[in-house]
Enzyme design. Structure first.
Site, PDB file in Angstrom:
ATOM      1  N   CYS A   8       0.711  -1.170   0.071  1.00  0.00           N
ATOM      2  CA  CYS A   8      -0.009  -0.034   0.179  1.00  0.00           C
ATOM      3  C   CYS A   8       0.785   1.192   0.089  1.00  0.00           C
ATOM      4  CB  CYS A   8      -1.034  -0.049   1.224  1.00  0.00           C
ATOM      5  SG  CYS A   8      -0.035   0.237   2.672  1.00  0.00           S
ATOM      6  N   LYS A  65       3.430   3.950   5.034  1.00  0.00           N
ATOM      7  CA  LYS A  65       4.756   3.516   5.539  1.00  0.00           C
ATOM      8  C   LYS A  65       4.994   2.098   5.796  1.00  0.00           C
ATOM      9  CE  LYS A  65       4.642   8.113   7.830  1.00  0.00           C
ATOM     10  NZ  LYS A  65       4.776   8.581   9.236  1.00  0.00           N
ATOM     11  N   ASP A 114       9.899  11.749  15.675  1.00  0.00           N
ATOM     12  CA  ASP A 114       8.980  13.148  15.118  1.00  0.00           C
ATOM     13  C   ASP A 114       8.536  12.852  13.574  1.00  0.00           C
ATOM     14  OD1 ASP A 114       7.324  15.029  15.746  1.00  0.00           O
ATOM     15  OD2 ASP A 114       8.450  15.390  17.454  1.00  0.00           O
ATOM     16  N   ASP A 115       7.930  13.790  13.268  1.00  0.00           N
ATOM     17  CA  ASP A 115       7.555  14.017  11.688  1.00  0.00           C
ATOM     18  C   ASP A 115       8.542  14.405  10.857  1.00  0.00           C
ATOM     19  OD1 ASP A 115       4.740  13.090  11.922  1.00  0.00           O
ATOM     20  OD2 ASP A 115       4.411  14.743  13.102  1.00  0.00           O
ATOM     21  N   ASP A 172       8.643  12.386   1.451  1.00  0.00           N
ATOM     22  CA  ASP A 172       7.593  11.276   1.500  1.00  0.00           C
ATOM     23  C   ASP A 172       7.286  11.086  -0.092  1.00  0.00           C
ATOM     24  OD1 ASP A 172       5.742   9.460   2.418  1.00  0.00           O
ATOM     25  OD2 ASP A 172       4.877  10.539   3.871  1.00  0.00           O
ATOM     26  N   ASP A 188       4.205  17.135   6.850  1.00  0.00           N
ATOM     27  CA  ASP A 188       5.159  16.728   7.792  1.00  0.00           C
ATOM     28  C   ASP A 188       5.682  18.167   8.280  1.00  0.00           C
ATOM     29  OD1 ASP A 188       4.802  14.089   8.189  1.00  0.00           O
ATOM     30  OD2 ASP A 188       6.544  13.552   6.996  1.00  0.00           O
ATOM     31  N   GLY A 196      14.124  18.430  -9.308  1.00  0.00           N
ATOM     32  CA  GLY A 196      14.097  17.067  -8.602  1.00  0.00           C
ATOM     33  C   GLY A 196      14.893  15.983  -9.091  1.00  0.00           C
ATOM     34  N   HIS A 197      14.525  14.715  -8.871  1.00  0.00           N
ATOM     35  CA  HIS A 197      15.294  13.522  -9.645  1.00  0.00           C
ATOM     36  C   HIS A 197      14.180  12.565 -10.020  1.00  0.00           C
ATOM     37  CE1 HIS A 197      18.754  11.048  -9.796  1.00  0.00           C
ATOM     38  NE2 HIS A 197      18.344  10.138  -9.145  1.00  0.00           N
TER      39      HIS A 197
END
Length: 355
Positions: free
Chosen positions: A20, A23, A55-56, A73, A96, A144-145
């Site tokens: 899914c 996490k 923590d986040d 994320d 986050d 970005g990548h």
């Protein structure tokens, strides 16, 4: 979907068997982190929050007025509309920063794409969705990548800013504080229904609407109320994230199951068997620390453990604040906020769920 040219590929079919979008199971992550021991960087000097705090996001103090927040994320498709997936993933990545009491300022895209199997136009739609959410958040996206991968994935690495004395942290709970949740739960079961072709359009619309709602307003209202303990509800589910908060704070909590808002179709999705593996893993892992009263409907109990994507903020309202006023402010921003429980004295990490 706005894809033109080549026929669009059903994105969720490409992630079947890949797990899914949530996490890794909480139990496996906790065992892995405990094995790392001293190799984890924790709070030290200007590093206000590191990996060992759980923590986040990581937080580094720049000076007396500024702290830098760093998080990332990304995940596989949970809807078939590429643009919506991009919006959901970006909202989730930015969350986050808000969950730490900060403001996102810059992000970069993280993308894995099966270039030979899925039209590049769909990737364009994904990136456009992410860019639109970042623009809504006044967060600059600086490139970005991208890698070639048989299973598509998308998300962001995000940098935010906050005042070092006004951070939200998971270990700052105080007994007697009211617990407020700002979004409805059920995105995990709805996403599973989508993957299996069993979701009604109204379910999808409501879930996408929730998952693409930024937690910016929730963060601002929480900060104005003096909140110091908060988190966003994602892959560990409502009860999993609350358990981590009360364990870190050395306290317990009670949850009023009937008060927790649920997404349209979520209860029916559970009844029809659309329960993701992450939700089942959460339930198993928390069985020793969560007590669910007999009067709580089984489908509701599932949703309290449901692995969420881009969920709401779970905050503890200080005793000196007016909880009803906080909820009223959140609802004025069209958030289905509710008081769902209270922080209590008791066995550290234990959560009791009442009907």
């Amino acid at each position: 979907m706005s894809t033109s040219g080549e026929q669009a590929v059903k994105l969720t079919s490409l992630s079947q068997g890949a797990g899914c979008a949530c996490k890794l199971p909480l139990a496996k992550l906790e065992n892995m982190f405990s094995s790392l021991g001293a190799n984890l960087e924790g709070a030290s000097g200007e590093m206000l929050i590191g990996a060992s705090e759980g923590d986040d996001a990581a937080v580094y103090r720049l000076d007396a007025e500024r702290a830098l927040i760093l998080t990332t994320d990304f995940f596989t498709p949970i809807v078939d509309d590429a643009y919506d997936w991009g919006r959901i993933a970006a909202t989730n990545a930015l969350s986050d920063v808000y969950a730490m009491g900060g403001t996102p300022i810059i992000a970069v895209n993280l993308t894995a794409w099966p270039a030979n199997d899925v039209p590049m136009e769909q990737l364009s739609d994904v990136l456009r969705g992410g860019a639109d959410i970042a623009r809504e958040a006044s967060c600059f996206v600086g490139g970005g990548h991208t890698i070639d991968d048989p299973i598509p994935k998308y998300g962001m690495a995000v940098v935010g800013m906050a005042h070092p004395d006004r951070l939200f942290q998971i270990d700052r709970l105080t007994a007697g504080e009211d617990l407020v949740l700002t979004k409805a739960v059920g995105t995990g079961v709805i996403a599973t229904a989508i993957k299996n072709g069993g979701a009604r359009q109204e379910w999808i619309d409501a879930a996408v609407g929730s998952m693409t709602t930024l937690n910016a307003d929730a963060c601002a209202i929480a900060g104005g109320a003096g909140v110091r303990a908060a988190t966003d509800v994602t892959g560990f589910g409502l009860l999993g994230h609350l358990h981590r908060m009360v364990r870190a704070s050395g306290l317990s909590a009670t949850i009023d199951a009937a008060a927790v808002p649920t997404l349209p179709g979520a209860l029916e999705a559970v009844d029809r068997g659309y329960v993701p593996g992450g939700t089942k893993a959460n339930t198993d892992h928390l069985s020793d620390v969560v007590g669910v009263a007999d009067g709580v409907p089984s489908a509701v109990a599932v949703l309290l453990h449901d692995a969420q994507t881009s969920g709401g903020v779970l905050m503890a309202v200080p005793k000196e604040a007016d909880t009803d006023a906080v909820v009223a402010q959140l609802r004025a921003k069209d958030l289905p906020a509710a008081v769902i429980g209270r922080v209590t004295e008791g066995t550290a990490g234990h959560v009791t769920v009442t009907p």
